[in-house]
Enzyme design. Structure first.
Site, PDB file in Angstrom:
ATOM      1  N   HIS A  62      -0.569   2.652   2.093  1.00 21.56           N
ATOM      2  CA  HIS A  62       0.188   2.016   3.019  1.00 21.56           C
ATOM      3  C   HIS A  62       0.099   2.783   4.228  1.00 21.56           C
ATOM      4  O   HIS A  62       0.109   4.485   4.638  1.00 21.56           O
ATOM      5  CB  HIS A  62       1.843   2.146   2.400  1.00 21.56           C
ATOM      6  CG  HIS A  62       2.640   3.262   2.464  1.00 21.56           C
ATOM      7  ND1 HIS A  62       2.748   4.226   2.743  1.00 21.56           N
ATOM      8  CD2 HIS A  62       2.148   4.197   0.862  1.00 21.56           C
ATOM      9  CE1 HIS A  62       2.886   5.611   2.465  1.00 21.56           C
ATOM     10  NE2 HIS A  62       2.948   5.286   1.270  1.00 21.56           N
ATOM     11  N   ASP A 174       2.283  11.497   3.708  1.00 27.00           N
ATOM     12  CA  ASP A 174       2.221   9.963   2.338  1.00 27.00           C
ATOM     13  C   ASP A 174       2.400   9.128   3.698  1.00 27.00           C
ATOM     14  O   ASP A 174       3.571   9.487   4.484  1.00 27.00           O
ATOM     15  CB  ASP A 174       3.796  10.508   1.874  1.00 27.00           C
ATOM     16  CG  ASP A 174       4.168   9.388   1.008  1.00 27.00           C
ATOM     17  OD1 ASP A 174       3.690   8.447   1.390  1.00 27.00           O
ATOM     18  OD2 ASP A 174       4.982   9.658   0.440  1.00 27.00           O
ATOM     19  N   GLU A 203       5.599  -0.269   3.242  1.00 29.74           N
ATOM     20  CA  GLU A 203       5.699   0.636   1.275  1.00 29.74           C
ATOM     21  C   GLU A 203       7.186   1.345   1.705  1.00 29.74           C
ATOM     22  O   GLU A 203       7.708   1.663   0.771  1.00 29.74           O
ATOM     23  CB  GLU A 203       4.682   1.624   0.983  1.00 29.74           C
ATOM     24  CG  GLU A 203       4.603   2.131  -0.369  1.00 29.74           C
ATOM     25  CD  GLU A 203       4.563   3.324  -0.422  1.00 29.74           C
ATOM     26  OE1 GLU A 203       5.137   3.010  -1.573  1.00 29.74           O
ATOM     27  OE2 GLU A 203       5.787   4.188   0.691  1.00 29.74           O
ATOM     28  N   GLU A 204       7.328   2.055   2.873  1.00 23.30           N
ATOM     29  CA  GLU A 204       8.817   2.991   2.457  1.00 23.30           C
ATOM     30  C   GLU A 204       9.932   2.467   2.364  1.00 23.30           C
ATOM     31  O   GLU A 204      10.966   3.369   2.292  1.00 23.30           O
ATOM     32  CB  GLU A 204       8.251   4.344   3.407  1.00 23.30           C
ATOM     33  CG  GLU A 204       7.336   4.851   3.735  1.00 23.30           C
ATOM     34  CD  GLU A 204       7.424   6.301   2.233  1.00 23.30           C
ATOM     35  OE1 GLU A 204       8.337   5.935   1.581  1.00 23.30           O
ATOM     36  OE2 GLU A 204       6.258   7.613   2.294  1.00 23.30           O
ATOM     37  N   ASP A 226      -1.952   6.786  -2.881  1.00 27.74           N
ATOM     38  CA  ASP A 226      -1.021   7.100  -2.342  1.00 27.74           C
ATOM     39  C   ASP A 226      -1.104   8.730  -2.327  1.00 27.74           C
ATOM     40  O   ASP A 226      -2.158   9.087  -3.148  1.00 27.74           O
ATOM     41  CB  ASP A 226       0.227   6.715  -3.127  1.00 27.74           C
ATOM     42  CG  ASP A 226       1.676   6.678  -1.949  1.00 27.74           C
ATOM     43  OD1 ASP A 226       1.994   7.710  -1.000  1.00 27.74           O
ATOM     44  OD2 ASP A 226       2.598   5.794  -1.588  1.00 27.74           O
ATOM     45  N   HIS A 317       8.026  13.364   2.315  1.00 26.32           N
ATOM     46  CA  HIS A 317       8.818  12.508   2.929  1.00 26.32           C
ATOM     47  C   HIS A 317       9.865  14.305   3.758  1.00 26.32           C
ATOM     48  O   HIS A 317      10.217  14.222   4.256  1.00 26.32           O
ATOM     49  CB  HIS A 317       9.726  12.599   2.402  1.00 26.32           C
ATOM     50  CG  HIS A 317       9.577  11.078   1.515  1.00 26.32           C
ATOM     51  ND1 HIS A 317      10.506   9.935   1.342  1.00 26.32           N
ATOM     52  CD2 HIS A 317       8.027  10.846   1.576  1.00 26.32           C
ATOM     53  CE1 HIS A 317       9.697   8.729   1.266  1.00 26.32           C
ATOM     54  NE2 HIS A 317       8.152   9.181   0.632  1.00 26.32           N
TER      55      HIS A 317
HETATM   56 ZN    ZN Z   1       3.599   6.840  -0.258  1.00 28.23          ZN
END
Ligand code: ZN
Length: 342
Positions: A62, A174, A203-204, A226, A317
């Site tokens: 992603h 990420d 994706e998130e 990922d 994140h």
């Molecule tokens: Zn991810």
């Protein structure tokens, strides 16, 4: 690899606004693959042809990152924002940000009341995101509206850099790590299978680009690329997240306690046997929280055998995620060796 990851990590790409990341991947792959398409959703699909009788393998990474978005501009010209993706409010206060607008980036800061003016009870409380505002230096709503618009994406400023000898830190590892792996694999791959390398969007916020691209490609097998949560730092128990930096890519067996993916037995066998044959270090993971594009892909059409390969990252994140470069190199090695088997 480090140069590539730096470019990718510094590029902005809040979900739905992946343009700059997509352009970077396009430029990197141009000339190394047989075809690159951008589909209706905004996914980048790079195709490297194998033999006509060969299988179709999809690799998905992603391109989007978590971020913020302008929701409201108050009468004094301060910005109220929404969160896009999984963000802990505690990491937002007093961050340096920029807002992407059609007329260029606008600087901002997420301000707060100085500690001198806080009551004891206020100091100990987590400040919720909807009580925060972004100061862009505007003197009125009218002036702010000339600078930014509702719906503009907001990025936390954080430059990619070294951390010690083999680690690096960045704002969007990420999943720019997965994007870097995807690029390197497509540049080097030698396989009878036709490889569909997909930079997926959104994706998130619900694995959206993976869902639509897997439907159109309809591959025989897929791998999601990922990062996963490292549990090798203070504040987290090793049993909560056993993956460690520097010990090789993590092969995910189960995520979200099985609500996400339970890796297809054929794919699991293939990944483990190749890693062992090639002497590539790897770690195994059964996780209870979080999931990846693999979840959407494996439920496409009549079902697609799918696996997930994720180097571990500390502090995912957050704008200060940390990874080990050697893990990324080993991830590329593992995937190249797997693709050679077809
Ligand atoms: Zn991810």
């Amino acid at each position: 690899m480090k140069k590539l990851l730096k470019k990718l990590s510094n590029a902005p790409g809040v979900s739905g606004f992946e343009d700059e990341v997509r352009e970077l991947i396009f430029k990197e792959l141009d000339g190394f693959v047989d075809e690159i398409k951008i589909d209706e959703m905004g996914n980048l699909i790079a195709i490297k042809n194998g033999k006509p009788e060969g299988k179709k393998i999809m690799l998905a990474a992603h391109m989007d990152e978590i971020g913020l978005m302008v929701r409201y501009i108050d009468e004094k010209g301060f910005i109220k924002f929404s969160k896009i993706g999984g963000i802990n409010d505690q990491m937002l206060l007093n961050q340096d940000v920029y807002i992407q607008t059609p007329n260029g980036d606008v600087n901002g800061v997420i301000g707060s009341k100085p500690p001198h003016k806080m009551k004891k009870s206020e100091k100990n409380k987590v400040f919720e995101y909807d009580k925060m505002s972004i100061d862009i230096g505007a003197e009125s709503r009218k002036q702010a509206q000339e600078m930014v618009r509702v719906g503009d994406p907001i990025i936390i400023k954080q430059e990619f850099d070294d951390l010690g000898k083999s680690l690096v830190k960045g704002k969007a590892l990420d999943n720019r790590v997965g994007c870097a792996v995807l690029i390197e694999v497509l540049k080097q791959v030698d396989s009878k299978a036709t490889i569909y390398g997909v930079g997926t969007v959104q994706e998130e916020v619900g694995l959206k680009g993976a869902k639509t691209s897997a439907f159109s490609i309809n591959p025989d097998m897929a791998l999601a690329l990922d990062v996963t949560i490292a549990g090798d730092h203070p504040g987290i128990k090793e049993e909560e997240a056993p993956s460690k930096l520097g010990q090789g890519p993590t092969i995910v067996l189960v995520d979200a306690s099985g609500d996400g993916i339970i890796t297809h037995p054929t794919v699991k066998k293939l990944l483990l046997s190749v890693a062992q044959e090639e002497n590539i270090p790897y770690q195994l993971e059964v996780s209870e929280g979080g999931t990846t594009d693999g979840t959407a892909i494996h439920l496409t059409r009549q079902g697609i055998p799918t696996g997930v390969i994720s180097p571990a990252s500390r502090y995912i994140h957050t704008p200060v995620s940390v990874v080990n470069l050697e893990d990324i190199e080993n991830t590329v090695k593992l995937i190249l060796a797997v693709l050679k088997k077809f």
